[in-house]
Motif scaffolding. Structure first.
Motif: not given
Ligand SMILES: Cc1cc2nc3c(=O)[nH]c(=O)nc-3n(C[C@H](O)[C@H](O)[C@H](O)COP(=O)(O)OP(=O)(O)OC[C@H]3O[C@@H](n4cnc5c(N)ncnc54)[C@H](O)[C@@H]3O)c2cc1C
Lengths: 422, 98
Positions: B62, B66, B79, B83
């Motif tokens: 994650r 980000a 990316r 999830d």
């Protein structure tokens, strides 16, 4: 020897599993025949044994060992020996793959049989073809197999002799000579490959023959990771490299190996000390019955079966019609999906949803690596890159990024070849 | 009963390990193996993922996605996955022997 009941039960269960007739038995004999033991074929064989032990796997490959294209450019730089990029098939044999060193002569998708040049006929329930590319001899006038002895391509490594010849010519050329490259239009094997090659030749020349030049004549207007390559070339090699796009008369249409001359579309002649001709390409011969007019095989985006031959999955560089580059990593990724799809279809199930993956690292110079990443999925309009993901390394003066990427590139080479052949 | 359970556990590791080693990575995670080692064991400077905490792998992915964790390449890779895929991939690596 006395066994405790619980262990005996486990063993009995295993034995029952092994002896089970009907479904279990039928699956245990489903025959997967793989043609080509390169990036796609070796990946398919290894993955099939790891993930689908119910498949009986035969790999057909004429070469006794495999010389990778990746890292061949580092051999040209003098950084590596050919030994370090040559891989044996013993690892696959140890995994239970039957390796047959012969050439597939004909694939019959209806009878589900493959005839080998040596006469053996292999029946299959599913076949995977990953035979790579063939060079289009004659597409550049004067460039045939004989010419390739004087002006090597180094694009289909075979036994490594092409790479060895090109390296020897670089070693023998005088300081101050011109190394000429002829680079094809799209699509071709390894979009960043010619530009990594320019870089690795420049690395060698800068250290050993610094007055020499590289003249890269290109049939295209632009290329993969172009800005990153050109930043690196300027920083590391000054004005040693001249890259000429098609619009500035970069397209080589004729070669004269006796005179060591390249001739371009608008009639300009260039004398070179070393000539590296990367000619236009198509899928290898064995895949041609399944190919389109362009010479590449259209495939289903989920199973990678040839559109005109269900049951025959065509992975690696030989297939067409995807936005994915013709790279070793894509060959590896699509080979695994093809095996998983074949196994599912043999069980009468739907093939799994694919996620295809690519990374191509390129070496630009000592401690200087760059990369491009792509994650792809199959949608209603075929295969497409996941938006917002992937892309190339950042531009700018980033020495630590470049240094690390060069190290990680080496790790990639060891990891993926270990997966294929280990 | 207790004793035979103990025995089963005592005798189990070879089978369990073999079974674990034979469970292939989820297809979505197959791409990771070209850099992190064919069983996630790591490769030179690229970190091992086998046997790592599942939550730690998810959190790292994650953060990469980000741009909150330093990366040469993992930001561009992370990316590309959902999830659910990252959770399944992390669970597989966590279950592999170190
Ligand atoms: C200079 C260079 C650098 C590269 N660098 C990279 C890189 O850094 N990263 C990357 O991902 N990719 C790289 N590539 C691209 C990569 O090499 C190819 O995309 C990849 O090899 C394609 O795999 P394949 O299985 O389709 O073909 P190959 O790997 O070429 O394997 C094909 C095999 O099939 C066999 N074969 C052919 N015909 C038959 C037949 N009739 N019967 C039996 N066997 C047959 C051949 O002998 C061969 O062993 C590079 C390429 C070049 C040229």
């Amino acid at each position: 020897m006395s066994l405790h009941p619980s262990r005996r039960a486990i063993l009995a269960g295993l034995a029952a599993g092994l002896a089970a007739p009907s479904i279990g038995r039928a699956q245990a004999t489903a025959r997967l025949v793989i043609v080509g033991g390169g990036f796609g074929g070796a990946s398919a064989a290894s993955f099939a044994r790891r993930a689908h032990p119910e498949l009986d796997v035969t790999l057909v490959e004429p070469q006794r060992s495999f010389v990778t294209c990746p890292y061949g450019n580092l051999v040209l730089a003098g950084r590596r020996g050919l030994d370090s990029i040559t891989h044996s098939y013993d690892g696959l044999r140890a995994r239970g793959v039957r390796v047959v060193h012969d050439r597939a002569a004909e694939v019959d998708p209806t009878a589900r049989r493959i005839r080998l040049a040596g006469g053996e006929v292999l029946g299959f329930d599913r076949a995977i073809l990953s035979p790579g590319i063939a060079l289009r001899w004659g597409a550049i006038e004067g460039y045939d197999e004989a010419a390739a002895q004087r002006m090597p391509h180094g694009w289909v490594p075979g036994d490594g002799s092409q790479t060895r010849t090109l390296r020897r010519m670089l070693e023998e050329m005088p300081d101050g000579g011109v190394v000429g490259l002829a680079i094809p239009g799209n699509p071709f094997r390894c979009p960043p490959g010619p530009y990594e090659r320019i870089s690795m030749i420049a690395e060698y020349l800068r250290a050993h023959k610094p007055r020499s030049k590289i003249l890269a004549l290109d049939a295209k207007e632009g290329f993969s990771k172009q800005a990153l390559f050109q930043d690196g070339w300027r920083a590391l090699y000054g004005d040693m490299i001249e890259w000429v796009p098609a619009s500035r008369d970069g397209k080589v249409t004729r070669v004269d190996p006796a005179a060591m001359e390249f001739e371009t579309e608008f009639g300009t002649r260039h004398r070179v000390a070393v000539g590296n001709v990367i000619p236009p390409q198509r899928a290898a011969d064995i895949a041609q019955p399944f190919a389109n007019e362009g010479g590449w095989v259209p495939v289903d985006p989920v199973t990678f079966e040839a559109r005109n031959a269900p049951g025959v999955h065509v992975v690696g560089d030989a297939n067409a019609g995807t936005p994915m580059p013709k790279s070793g990593y894509v060959a590896n990724s699509t080979a695994k999906q093809a095996v998983a799809a074949a196994a599912a279809l043999l069980r009468g199930e739907a093939p799994p949803e694919p996620v295809y993956f690519n990374t191509c690292y390129s070496h630009v110079g000592p401690e200087y690596g760059i990369s491009v990443v792509g994650v792809f999925r199959a949608g209603p309009d075929g295969i497409a890159e996941v938006s917002g993901s992937g892309g190339v390394s950042p531009r700018g003066d980033l020495p630590e990024q470049r240094r690390l990427e060069a190290l990680y590139a080496d790790a990639w080479y060891d990891s993926i070849t270990g997966e294929m052949f280990g | 009963m207790l004793r035979s359970l103990g025995y089963a556990l005592f005798l189990a590791p070879a089978f369990v390990l073999q079974a674990a080693a034979q469970t292939p990575a989820p297809l979505a995670g197959q791409g990771c193996l070209g850099c992190h080692g064919s069983a996630g064991q790591g490769q030179g400077p690229v970190a091992a993922l086998a046997g790592r905490d599942r939550g730690e792998i998810i959190a790292a992915m994650r953060a990469f996605a980000a741009n909150e964790r330093p990366a040469t390449i993992m930001n561009r890779i992370a990316r590309g996955y959902t999830d659910a895929e990252i959770e399944a991939i992390a669970a597989w690596f966590a279950a592999q022997p170190r």
